[in-house]
Design an enzyme around this catalytic site. Structure first.
Site, PDB file in Angstrom:
ATOM      1  N   ASP A 174     128.532  75.454  83.149  1.00  0.00           N
ATOM      2  CA  ASP A 174     129.145  75.812  81.864  1.00  0.00           C
ATOM      3  C   ASP A 174     130.563  75.259  81.704  1.00  0.00           C
ATOM      4  O   ASP A 174     131.228  75.532  80.708  1.00  0.00           O
ATOM      5  CB  ASP A 174     129.193  77.342  81.709  1.00  0.00           C
ATOM      6  CG  ASP A 174     127.885  77.917  81.164  1.00  0.00           C
ATOM      7  OD1 ASP A 174     127.096  77.155  80.574  1.00  0.00           O
ATOM      8  OD2 ASP A 174     127.671  79.136  81.331  1.00  0.00           O
TER       9      ASP A 174
ATOM     10  N   ARG B 263     130.833  82.177  86.130  1.00  0.00           N
ATOM     11  CA  ARG B 263     131.840  81.261  85.583  1.00  0.00           C
ATOM     12  C   ARG B 263     133.234  81.493  86.179  1.00  0.00           C
ATOM     13  O   ARG B 263     134.167  80.739  85.868  1.00  0.00           O
ATOM     14  CB  ARG B 263     131.903  81.380  84.045  1.00  0.00           C
ATOM     15  CG  ARG B 263     130.628  80.950  83.348  1.00  0.00           C
ATOM     16  CD  ARG B 263     130.832  80.692  81.855  1.00  0.00           C
ATOM     17  NE  ARG B 263     131.716  79.540  81.605  1.00  0.00           N
ATOM     18  CZ  ARG B 263     132.107  79.146  80.393  1.00  0.00           C
ATOM     19  NH1 ARG B 263     131.719  79.810  79.326  1.00  0.00           N
ATOM     20  NH2 ARG B 263     132.897  78.092  80.243  1.00  0.00           N
TER      21      ARG B 263
ATOM     22  N   ARG C  71     133.034  89.599  75.954  1.00  0.00           N
ATOM     23  CA  ARG C  71     133.640  88.866  77.062  1.00  0.00           C
ATOM     24  C   ARG C  71     135.078  89.305  77.346  1.00  0.00           C
ATOM     25  O   ARG C  71     135.353  89.897  78.376  1.00  0.00           O
ATOM     26  CB  ARG C  71     133.591  87.356  76.791  1.00  0.00           C
ATOM     27  CG  ARG C  71     132.176  86.799  76.581  1.00  0.00           C
ATOM     28  CD  ARG C  71     131.370  86.869  77.851  1.00  0.00           C
ATOM     29  NE  ARG C  71     130.022  86.360  77.692  1.00  0.00           N
ATOM     30  CZ  ARG C  71     129.649  85.097  77.847  1.00  0.00           C
ATOM     31  NH1 ARG C  71     130.545  84.189  78.156  1.00  0.00           N
ATOM     32  NH2 ARG C  71     128.387  84.734  77.703  1.00  0.00           N
TER      33      ARG C  71
ATOM     34  N   HIS D 144     131.354  85.153  71.461  1.00  0.00           N
ATOM     35  CA  HIS D 144     132.743  84.688  71.495  1.00  0.00           C
ATOM     36  C   HIS D 144     133.231  84.570  70.051  1.00  0.00           C
ATOM     37  O   HIS D 144     132.451  84.186  69.169  1.00  0.00           O
ATOM     38  CB  HIS D 144     132.859  83.276  72.104  1.00  0.00           C
ATOM     39  CG  HIS D 144     132.924  83.207  73.590  1.00  0.00           C
ATOM     40  ND1 HIS D 144     132.285  82.214  74.314  1.00  0.00           N
ATOM     41  CD2 HIS D 144     133.577  83.974  74.513  1.00  0.00           C
ATOM     42  CE1 HIS D 144     132.541  82.373  75.600  1.00  0.00           C
ATOM     43  NE2 HIS D 144     133.312  83.437  75.752  1.00  0.00           N
TER      44      HIS D 144
ATOM     45  N   CYS E 248     133.283  74.993  71.393  1.00  0.00           N
ATOM     46  CA  CYS E 248     133.200  75.396  72.807  1.00  0.00           C
ATOM     47  C   CYS E 248     133.580  74.239  73.733  1.00  0.00           C
ATOM     48  O   CYS E 248     134.081  74.458  74.828  1.00  0.00           O
ATOM     49  CB  CYS E 248     131.784  75.845  73.156  1.00  0.00           C
ATOM     50  SG  CYS E 248     131.203  77.257  72.235  1.00  0.00           S
TER      51      CYS E 248
HETATM   52  N1  ARG Z   1     127.064  79.453  78.472  1.00  0.00           N
HETATM   53  C1  ARG Z   1     128.435  79.667  78.125  1.00  0.00           C
HETATM   54  C2  ARG Z   1     128.768  81.150  78.225  1.00  0.00           C
HETATM   55  O1  ARG Z   1     127.928  81.957  77.902  1.00  0.00           O
HETATM   56  C3  ARG Z   1     128.708  79.161  76.746  1.00  0.00           C
HETATM   57  C4  ARG Z   1     130.137  79.246  76.345  1.00  0.00           C
HETATM   58  C5  ARG Z   1     130.409  78.764  74.969  1.00  0.00           C
HETATM   59  N2  ARG Z   1     131.791  78.667  74.714  1.00  0.00           N
HETATM   60  C6  ARG Z   1     132.421  79.124  73.632  1.00  0.00           C
HETATM   61  N3  ARG Z   1     133.681  78.837  73.470  1.00  0.00           N
HETATM   62  N4  ARG Z   1     131.829  79.888  72.775  1.00  0.00           N
HETATM   63  O2  ARG Z   1     129.828  81.536  78.625  1.00  0.00           O
END
Ligand code: ARG
Length: 281
Positions: free
Chosen positions: A81, A106, A151, A180, A274
Site C-alpha cells: 500500500d 501499514r 483511521r 479516508h 491517494c
Molecule cells: N489500501 C489502502 C488502505 O486501506 C488504501 C489507501 C488509500 N489512500 C487514501 N489516501 N485514501 O489504507
C-alpha cells in the site's frame, strides 16, 4: 441609512488560483492486494502489478506535463500500500507531521516516509496520535479539515492543530467505503470543495454546508469510482476518468478536469489523490 459600497462578486474564475504544486509519489512496484483493511480490497482476486505501474505512470506523466515538481520515494517490498503516498504524512510550512497507521500491515510505512522527509531537510514531527496523513487531513485555504471515523484518531486533530497553529475543523466519516477524508471530499481551490454528503455524519454535514455553501455535491455513482479522490492545482483537476458527472460540474465552473484511469489501484481502495502527497514549503 448609509449606503455601503460593495464590489461586484467575482465570477468563479478558477484560472486565477492555479499553482504549481510539489508532490511526492511512490511507484507501485510492490503493489498487490494481500490483506483486507477496507471494503474495496479482495485479496482472493488477482492483481496486475505491471498494469498498476502503467496506469500510475500516466498519472505521474500528467503531473509532470502540468509543470508539477514530482519527487519519488523508494517503494519497499512487503508494503503493497506504499503507493498511496497521501497517507505517508502531512507537510505544510516546511514541517512534516508523520503518520501513525491504524492497521499493523501499514505501520512500517510511517517511519519510511519520515526518513524521506528528513532526507529532504523537513522538520519532522513524530506523531503521538494515530493518523493517516493527507488521507484524513486536507488543507482548504488556511483551514485544515481533519477526519476520523475509521483511521485517524480524533486526538490527532488536536495534535495537528498544535503543530501548525491553524484552524482545524473536525469531521466524522460514517461509511466504511469512504474511510479516508480524501475519498469523500476533494479540495478544488482555496475556497472550493466537492464532497459526498452521505459519507459524513449530520454534525459534519452542517459544518460543510455552512462553510462551503457553494460546494460541488458529488453523485454516489462518481464517488463509487473514487471520483472525489482527485488532485487539483486550483485550475486543472486530475480525476478518475469514470467520474463523468464530476468532470462536467468542474468544467461548468471553469475548471479543467483531466481524467485518468487507475482501475488497478482502485482494487486497493485508492485513486488519484491517494497516490499524491503534497509537499508545501
Ligand atoms: N489500501 C489502502 C488502505 O486501506 C488504501 C489507501 C488509500 N489512500 C487514501 N489516501 N485514501 O489504507
Amino acid at each position: 441609512m448609509t449606503a455601503t459600497m460593495e464590489t461586484a462578486p467575482s465570477p468563479s474564475a478558477s484560472v486565477v488560483h492555479a499553482t504549481t504544486p510539489t508532490v511526492l509519489m511512490c511507484r507501485p512496484e510492490h503493489f498487490t492486494v494481500s490483506y483486507r483493511i477496507n471494503p474495496w480490497m479482495h485479496p482472493e482476486d488477482p492483481t496486475d502489478t505491471s498494469l498498476a505501474l502503467k496506469q500510475w505512470t500516466v498519472l505521474y506523466d500528467t503531473y509532470v506535463d502540468l509543470g508539477f515538481t514530482v519527487h519519488l520515494i523508494d517503494s519497499l517490498p512487503g508494503l503493497p500500500d506504499m503507493v498511496y503516498a497521501a497517507n505517508g504524512g502531512f507537510v505544510l510550512d516546511g514541517i512534516a507531521y508523520g503518520a501513525k497507521f491504524h492497521y499493523p500491515e501499514r505501520q512500517p510505512e510511517g517511519p519510511a516516509y519520515m526518513d524521506w522527509f528528513r532526507s529532504q531537510g523537513l522538520d519532522v514531527r513524530e506523531p503521538k496520535a494515530t493518523n493517516e496523513g493527507e488521507g484524513d487531513f486536507l488543507l482548504v485555504g488556511d483551514t485544515i479539515l481533519a477526519a476520523s471515523g475509521f483511521r485517524s484518531d480524533t486526538s490527532s486533530h488536536q495534535e495537528i492543530a498544535d503543530i501548525y497553529g491553524r484552524e482545524v475543523v473536525s469531521l466524522q466519516l460514517v461509511n466504511p467505503s469512504y474511510y479516508h477524508l480524501d475519498t469523500a471530499l476533494a479540495v478544488i481551490d482555496p475556497t472550493t470543495i466537492a464532497y459526498l454528503p452521505s459519507a459524513f455524519d449530520d454534525a459534519s454535514l452542517s459544518i460543510l454546508r455552512e462553510r462551503y455553501s457553494d460546494a460541488i455535491i458529488a453523485t454516489e455513482e462518481d464517488a463509487a469510482f473514487l471520483g472525489l479522490n482527485s488532485f487539483s492545482d486550483g485550475h486543472n483537476v486530475v480525476i478518475a476518468e469514470r467520474a463523468t458527472t464530476f468532470a462536467k460540474d468542474l468544467a461548468e465552473r471553469g475548471y479543467n478536469p483531466i481524467g485518468v484511469d487507475l482501475s488497478e489501484l482502485l482494487l486497493g481502495g485508492g485513486g488519484v489523490k491517494c497516490c499524491t502527497l503534497e509537499l508545501r514549503a
